[in-house]
Scaffold this motif. Structure first.
Motif, PDB file in Angstrom:
ATOM      1  N   ASP A 169     -63.864  68.953  13.475  1.00 27.86           N
ATOM      2  CA  ASP A 169     -62.360  69.704  12.434  1.00 27.86           C
ATOM      3  C   ASP A 169     -63.152  69.207  11.246  1.00 27.86           C
ATOM      4  O   ASP A 169     -62.938  69.944  10.233  1.00 27.86           O
ATOM      5  CB  ASP A 169     -60.926  68.808  12.655  1.00 27.86           C
ATOM      6  CG  ASP A 169     -61.761  67.668  12.591  1.00 27.86           C
ATOM      7  OD1 ASP A 169     -62.733  66.783  12.728  1.00 27.86           O
ATOM      8  OD2 ASP A 169     -60.621  66.806  12.477  1.00 27.86           O
ATOM      9  N   GLU A 170     -64.074  68.449  11.050  1.00 25.64           N
ATOM     10  CA  GLU A 170     -65.121  68.524   9.956  1.00 25.64           C
ATOM     11  C   GLU A 170     -65.584  69.877   9.312  1.00 25.64           C
ATOM     12  O   GLU A 170     -66.272  70.058   7.873  1.00 25.64           O
ATOM     13  CB  GLU A 170     -66.194  67.008   9.683  1.00 25.64           C
ATOM     14  CG  GLU A 170     -67.633  67.544  10.786  1.00 25.64           C
ATOM     15  CD  GLU A 170     -66.925  67.125  11.721  1.00 25.64           C
ATOM     16  OE1 GLU A 170     -65.694  66.978  12.491  1.00 25.64           O
ATOM     17  OE2 GLU A 170     -68.114  66.471  12.347  1.00 25.64           O
ATOM     18  N   PHE A 171     -66.486  71.130  10.552  1.00 25.02           N
ATOM     19  CA  PHE A 171     -67.114  72.031  10.071  1.00 25.02           C
ATOM     20  C   PHE A 171     -66.224  73.346   9.762  1.00 25.02           C
ATOM     21  O   PHE A 171     -66.201  74.457   9.262  1.00 25.02           O
ATOM     22  CB  PHE A 171     -67.716  72.234  11.673  1.00 25.02           C
ATOM     23  CG  PHE A 171     -69.112  71.274  11.842  1.00 25.02           C
ATOM     24  CD1 PHE A 171     -69.739  70.832   9.870  1.00 25.02           C
ATOM     25  CD2 PHE A 171     -69.663  70.896  12.714  1.00 25.02           C
ATOM     26  CE1 PHE A 171     -70.719  69.540  10.006  1.00 25.02           C
ATOM     27  CE2 PHE A 171     -70.258  69.491  13.035  1.00 25.02           C
ATOM     28  CZ  PHE A 171     -71.337  69.684  11.647  1.00 25.02           C
TER      29      PHE A 171
ATOM     30  N   GLY B 148     -71.702  66.857   6.679  1.00 21.87           N
ATOM     31  CA  GLY B 148     -70.725  65.836   6.420  1.00 21.87           C
ATOM     32  C   GLY B 148     -69.164  66.439   6.734  1.00 21.87           C
ATOM     33  O   GLY B 148     -68.562  66.543   7.584  1.00 21.87           O
TER      34      GLY B 148
END
Lengths: 123, 662
Positions: free
Chosen positions: B342-344, B462
């Motif tokens: 989900d960070e991308f 990140g």
């Protein structure tokens, strides 16, 4: 000393592949002198004194974003926590005494915060 | 009483450095049945084998024990030696004093003791060995290739060129696989379609190749040389023989809401469709889950517009049964799920795409007709960020533990192609390591850096988020300068891990072919038998065995084909005599063995038996020795001890255990 950090954290820092995802994720990166990704290799190299003296261990928010996203299960926040705990133990004790706890109890307050307060903050 | 010879191998220093071979010889000399014992530096050498042959003749031996490496290594060698000296090859036993002893122990005294015990066990077994004769089975001279990507096509072409008929079973409506979706190929940048489609056509036109497209393997029984396979030819609701591939129906189909898989769902296709212009066979296919006719019983525009009268809504799935001598698995790969990162923001923002999606965007037949555009607003991008190793090389539940191998090279390719065509676009690549082993590979990557000014940044990203300008901000770190990196960009391309195709587990189960923890098919030997499955007659081609690029896939496909041809060239195969057998007086017909048999080799018959003078008809287990692999599962499961394995009888195993415990 490296062994102590490894034992306290329960982390094998040799699993680190130096991808830097922890530092890339870290919201406190700019505040730190030693960055999260450096912790793993410094523990492996035995450079514990530098870590004990670093500002970073007090800047880490323990938000665990790095724990969540580390692809190698190195989970740097746990290493940082282990270093922080080592410093506090070295300084000789807690900042809170158990007698003070009942008065501070609050149903809204997570018990984890009290446990952390023992060692982390002054009254 | 047997006359047994024991031969202790030094294996150079592999065994002799840890095991006192003289002491082993002395210790086994007094074992029951042993009338000769000696040691030698390399028993597998010609001289060593000569020693064995001479001893068999000189001492009139009836059985031999070779104390050496694993039987997987040299059992066949020593059986052949014995046979040449006139001994039945099944009178040979191997005591593994290398892998099971010298390699894993340090203390010479302990290792020697263990070697003696292992030798003693083998001697006890040989004492009960009986000569066995291998059987024969016929070979069906036809091969099956499962999967019609570049791996399957190449294997099929090579087998067909050698003169054997081949069937390709492909689950999608066309052959071509993932390579058909690619735009250009590294490191030469030739167009994928230009080099693939001639091969597709060649396969379709080859007199020895038959393509079952839109078909799946339903069931496999039998064994090497004699596989019986059921193939389900799914109804495509279009008559393959009548359809001319004119594509009028595909343009007129009003059901256009569903995604186009070939373009990674970046655009839509009709319910009746031909996956791409060069599809083989060039025949339309109706997706009944989206077709208005199948939902409401109305519409039928395709049927009306088809001048060839090829549309047939009544078509049914068809089962084809065919016999094969060999099977090639070429089931390929798929892109792993990136939605868990989900960070991308892959699921949240249309400008975050996978590399395969970028291939389609760059391709002239793709959703943007080959123009590089942001999927969010169809505008020309100014900056593109590539993120490497998404889902590869990790050890958490989100990651694959392996390196996907192809991503470094295709990302360098993408970066270079973009910089070539759009010099105004800044390209940044976040990498952990750049891995470019391969002919002209590192030169290719260096060209991206040195000539095309692609910005390579060491460090994983990140997170990615949409900023106030509607662009994307990428937060990372440059590990070489220990600096935080914040980049505003228009597109983010994820180099997602590749994984074996979804259906591979099912196929491996049908073939009793083993797979590893990542669902890649296991090879019979990682170095010396890399294109064979441990299951005889099953061969591996392409990414189903492990990540690889196109040149490697084509090489492996050819190697698998040679193995198939080598098998099909034989008229008869020798079958192992080490199969199970039920003692009819002890069998109580309980079906336990049938349930544990992984090969379906056991059934039951009603047979009249003479039990100490008492005649009666009993239900008795019967083993089909052609199907039995000699795994021994039935012998341990049988509650009455009726099942026995030739060459590994219960008596022999117990004698070995007794010898070890003595």
């Amino acid at each position: 000393m490296s062994e102590d950090i490894i034992a306290i954290s329960g982390i094998n820092p040799r699993q680190c592949m130096k991808c830097g995802k922890c530092s890339a994720t870290c919201p406190a990166f700019e505040e730190m002198d030693i960055h999260p990704h450096q912790f793993a290799s410094m523990v492996v190299e035995g450079r514990i004194d530098e870590l004990l003296a670093s500002e970073s261990i007090w800047k880490c928010l323990s938000c665990f974003a790095c724990v969540e996203r580390c692809p190698r299960s190195v989970e740097p926040a746990k290493l940082i926590e282990a270093v922080r705990v080592s410093v506090l133990r070295e300084r000789g004790g807690s900042f809170l005494s158990p007698d003070e706890i009942p008065a501070k109890l609050d149903p809204e307050l997570p018990s984890q915060a009290i446990a952390a307060a023992f060692r982390k903050y002054r009254k | 009483m047997q006359r047994i010879g024991v031969f202790v191998c030094w294996c150079g220093s592999n065994i002799a450095a840890t095991v006192d071979v003289d002491a082993v010889v002395e210790a086994v000399k007094n074992e029951p049945g042993v009338c000769h014992a000696q040691n030698y530096q390399y028993m597998c050498s010609e001289a060593g084998q000569g020693l064995i042959k001479n001893a068999i003749k000189e001492h009139n031996l009836t059985g031999i024990v070779v104390c050496s490496c694993s039987p997987r290594m040299h059992e066949a060698t020593f059986r052949k030696t014995a046979e040449q000296a006139g001994l039945n090859p099944y009178m040979v036993e191997i005591a593994n004093i290398r892998e099971h002893c010298s390699w894993i122990h340090k203390d010479k005294k302990e290792a020697t003791e263990k070697a003696v015990i292992l030798a003693r066990a083998a001697i006890a077994k040989v004492n009960l060995n009986t000569p066995l004769r291998p059987g024969e089975s016929m070979v069906t001279k036809r091969a099956l290739v499962i999967g019609g990507g570049i791996a399957g096509i190449q294997s099929a072409l090579d087998i067909a060129d050698a003169g054997y008929p081949v069937d390709i079973v492909e689950k999608s409506p066309t052959i071509g696989g993932k390579m058909a979706q690619l735009d250009k190929t590294f490191p030469t940048l030739d167009c994928a379609a230009c080099i693939l489609t001639p091969k597709m056509v060649e396969a379709a036109q080859h007199p020895n190749i038959n393509i079952y497209s839109y078909s799946e393997v339903e069931a496999v029984t039998g064994f090497v040389g004699n596989f019986d396979v059921k193939i389900k030819k799914k109804a495509r609701f279009v008559d393959e023989k009548k359809c001319t591939g004119c594509a009028v129906c595909t343009a007129k189909c009003p059901s256009r809401k569903g995604g186009n898989e070939f373009n990674c769902n970046l655009d839509n296709r009709g319910a009746i469709y031909i996956p791409f212009a060069q599809a083989v066979p060039n025949v339309a296919c109706i997706d009944s889950t989206r077709c208005i006719h199948f939902k409401t019983g109305k519409c039928g525009i395709c049927e009306k517009s088809c001048s060839a009268g090829a549309v047939n809504f009544d078509q049914k799935d068809e089962i084809i049964e065919q016999k094969y001598g060999a099977i090639v698995v070429a089931t390929g790969f798929q892109i792993s799920d990136v939605t868990k990162f989900d960070e991308f923001q892959y699921t949240k923002h249309p400008d975050v795409i996978t590399s395969l999606e970028l291939e389609r965007i760059m391709n002239a037949a793709g959703p943007t007709k080959g123009t590089l555009l942001r999927m969010s607003n169809k505008e020309h991008p100014k900056d593109i960020v590539f993120i490497q190793c998404v889902g590869s090389r990790g050890n958490t539940c989100r990651d694959k533990t392996y390196c996907s191998k192809i991503c470094c090279m295709y990302t360098a390719k993408h970066a270079m192609l973009i910089r070539e065509k759009y010099p105004d676009v800044n390209v940044h690549v976040f990498y952990i390591d750049v891995r470019t082993p391969g002919k002209n590979f590192d030169e290719f990557y260096r060209r991206a850096v040195e000539q095309y000014n692609v910005d390579y940044i060491k460090g994983m990203v990140g997170k990615v988020w949409e900023n106030e300008e509607g662009r994307l901000t990428v937060q990372g770190v440059d590990l070489l300068s220990n600096r935080r990196i914040m980049l505003d960009t228009d597109m983010v391309v994820l180099a997602a891990a590749i994984e074996p195709s979804e259906g591979v587990r099912n196929i491996a189960t049908m073939l009793t072919a083993s797979i590893d923890t990542n669902d890649f098919l296991t090879e019979a030997h990682p170095k010396l038998r890399p294109v064979e499955s441990p299951t005889a007659g099953v061969f591996l081609s392409g990414v189903c065995q492990g990540p690889k690029d196109i040149p490697e896939t084509v090489s492996q496909a050819g190697a698998a084909a040679v193995k198939v041809v080598g098998l099909l060239a034989k008229d008869k195969l020798v079958t192992s005599p080490c199969t199970a057998n039920a003692n009819e007086l002890m069998c109580n017909g309980c079906s336990t063995c049938e349930r544990v048999c992984p090969y379906g080799a056991i059934d039951y018959i009603d047979k009249e038996v003479n039990d100490h003078g008492k005649r009666e008809v009993r239900r008795i287990a019967r083993v089909n020795s052609a199907l039995c692999h000699g795994c021994g599962a039935c012998t341990v499961a049988c509650p009455s001890g009726a099942m026995d394995l030739q060459g590994f009888s219960n008596r022999q195993i117990m004698a070995e255990v007794d010898a070890i415990c003595k």
